[in-house]
Design an enzyme around this catalytic site. Sequence first.
Site, PDB file in Angstrom:
ATOM      1  N   LYS A 148      48.528  40.463  30.750  1.00  0.00           N
ATOM      2  CA  LYS A 148      48.083  41.378  31.807  1.00  0.00           C
ATOM      3  C   LYS A 148      48.899  42.671  31.793  1.00  0.00           C
ATOM      4  O   LYS A 148      50.130  42.630  31.875  1.00  0.00           O
ATOM      5  CB  LYS A 148      48.227  40.677  33.157  1.00  0.00           C
ATOM      6  CG  LYS A 148      47.572  41.386  34.330  1.00  0.00           C
ATOM      7  CD  LYS A 148      47.668  40.518  35.612  1.00  0.00           C
ATOM      8  CE  LYS A 148      46.862  41.094  36.754  1.00  0.00           C
ATOM      9  NZ  LYS A 148      46.932  40.197  37.955  1.00  0.00           N
ATOM     10  N   CYS A 151      42.127  40.106  36.111  1.00  0.00           N
ATOM     11  CA  CYS A 151      42.141  40.512  37.528  1.00  0.00           C
ATOM     12  C   CYS A 151      42.333  42.017  37.716  1.00  0.00           C
ATOM     13  O   CYS A 151      41.456  42.788  37.371  1.00  0.00           O
ATOM     14  CB  CYS A 151      43.210  39.704  38.270  1.00  0.00           C
ATOM     15  SG  CYS A 151      43.071  39.763  40.074  1.00  0.00           S
ATOM     16  N   GLU A 182      42.481  33.260  36.821  1.00  0.00           N
ATOM     17  CA  GLU A 182      43.848  33.670  36.466  1.00  0.00           C
ATOM     18  C   GLU A 182      44.835  32.552  36.834  1.00  0.00           C
ATOM     19  O   GLU A 182      44.687  31.908  37.866  1.00  0.00           O
ATOM     20  CB  GLU A 182      44.169  34.929  37.284  1.00  0.00           C
ATOM     21  CG  GLU A 182      45.548  35.507  37.059  1.00  0.00           C
ATOM     22  CD  GLU A 182      45.757  36.792  37.882  1.00  0.00           C
ATOM     23  OE1 GLU A 182      44.873  37.145  38.691  1.00  0.00           O
ATOM     24  OE2 GLU A 182      46.810  37.440  37.704  1.00  0.00           O
TER      25      GLU A 182
END
Lengths: 267, 267
Positions: A114, A148, A45
């Site tokens: 995200k 993540c 990330e």
Amino acid sequence: MTPLRTALLQGPAGVPESVEQSLGVLEEAAGRAAARGARVLVTSEMFLTGYAVGERVAELAETRRGPAGERVARIAARHGIAIAYGYPERDGQAVFNAARLVGPDGAGLADYRKTHLFGPYERAAFTPGDTQVVQAGLDGHRVGLLICYDVEFPEAVRAHALAGTEVLLVPTALMRPYEFVSTTLVPTRAYENGIHIAYANRCGPEGEWDFAGLSALAGPDGTVRARAGAGAEFLVADADPAVLRAAREETPYLADRRPELYRTHLG
Amino acid sequence: MTPLRTALLQGPAGVPESVEQSLGVLEEAAGRAAARGARVLVTSEMFLTGYAVGERVAELAETRRGPAGERVARIAARHGIAIAYGYPERDGQAVFNAARLVGPDGAGLADYRKTHLFGPYERAAFTPGDTQVVQAGLDGHRVGLLICYDVEFPEAVRAHALAGTEVLLVPTALMRPYEFVSTTLVPTRAYENGIHIAYANRCGPEGEWDFAGLSALAGPDGTVRARAGAGAEFLVADADPAVLRAAREETPYLADRRPELYRTHLG
């Protein structure tokens, strides 16, 4: 179908904020990955800029086809390997914590923002994405992108599996003391959905955090195909559709769901 | 609030189809559990009759307050401990793979019918339940019931967590080679939902199966509070609401969900 040979680049990009150094690391890793027959390379990330860039994230952010992105595309094309990488994406006034997948010819294949931002830093720095499932075809495999914290939500991975994702590419920045996520939760996600998950982490101290390493390619049968330690590391392993098919026969979770019973509860 | 001290009885009931022997084992375990301060005792799936009873399941099945159930209630009352147990439940022509929770006074607190039937034997023998979340209050804790394969579906456990379940009691009959479920998936379920899970398994060979043991009390913080081996065993451990609260602050998954993004995907 041929397995999708997948390379995971675990490491700090070098000095945070040094995009130049990150691109150098990426170039070298793409060459190694291609030499070992990998068809896709997954980074951590916020790979291009580093994760702990604080308020500078807004100025470091660039559009999908910004200057650093274009250089990633050229690296991919030069080595003939797809690359999934994390970076801060600018879109007008908004900044997203993003992952982009470019194909082995350098063309953009998928862009993901995200959806589950983690903690106060990310909530201050980023706008959350509003699309859960982003996919692309790669050598006949259906790949998807999450970042993540996203993967810690069973709903997000289930959404991918139900939409046909076979190999989930997950740039991550998992800190200590959350090692459980990589050692235990990620293998569970792969198993309960009958998919492969390529989970590529950062490692070592950066800003206020200490990243845990432990990158992994988790298989649909509960095995971990490759697992990194705590330091900088480079993994190559196969996401094999034959393993996926066998696992889905052995544990037919997708077929045995009872969505009509869940609906009223899951809001 | 006081922790809910939980006892898990791992074992074959003895000879399959011998309800008498199962009740003897239960009586003894209830005494041991109460002596160690446990407030609830959890048995395996199909504890009263044995799991591998084949076509005899229909004749062994009894109603919720059938003769064996009444004897369980008396055992609970005699030792002043709640008991969650698995048995085949008859309701008219239908037979369910059921779990019943009786309180420390022997009164029925909750009845659950397995919603996710596993494999051809169960599909032939049982009608699936149609209610996902069944709960009861116990010493101020909100407890819920699932059975075996149910817990492997993240949706089923998420439904419980969102409905307020703090301690999930799971009679189970996990066979080899599915040890991954107990070692890895069950701890993930507890962690991703911030709940305790008491997973009480059978062990050893029975009919065509070889049960894996490995019963566990999994905690909301990723730790396993107690873990059995492969043989007959008796575990006692605390489900502590303080651990639950701390875990939910550390990993606020329930608050960080984005249900508006999942809805279109989860069918």
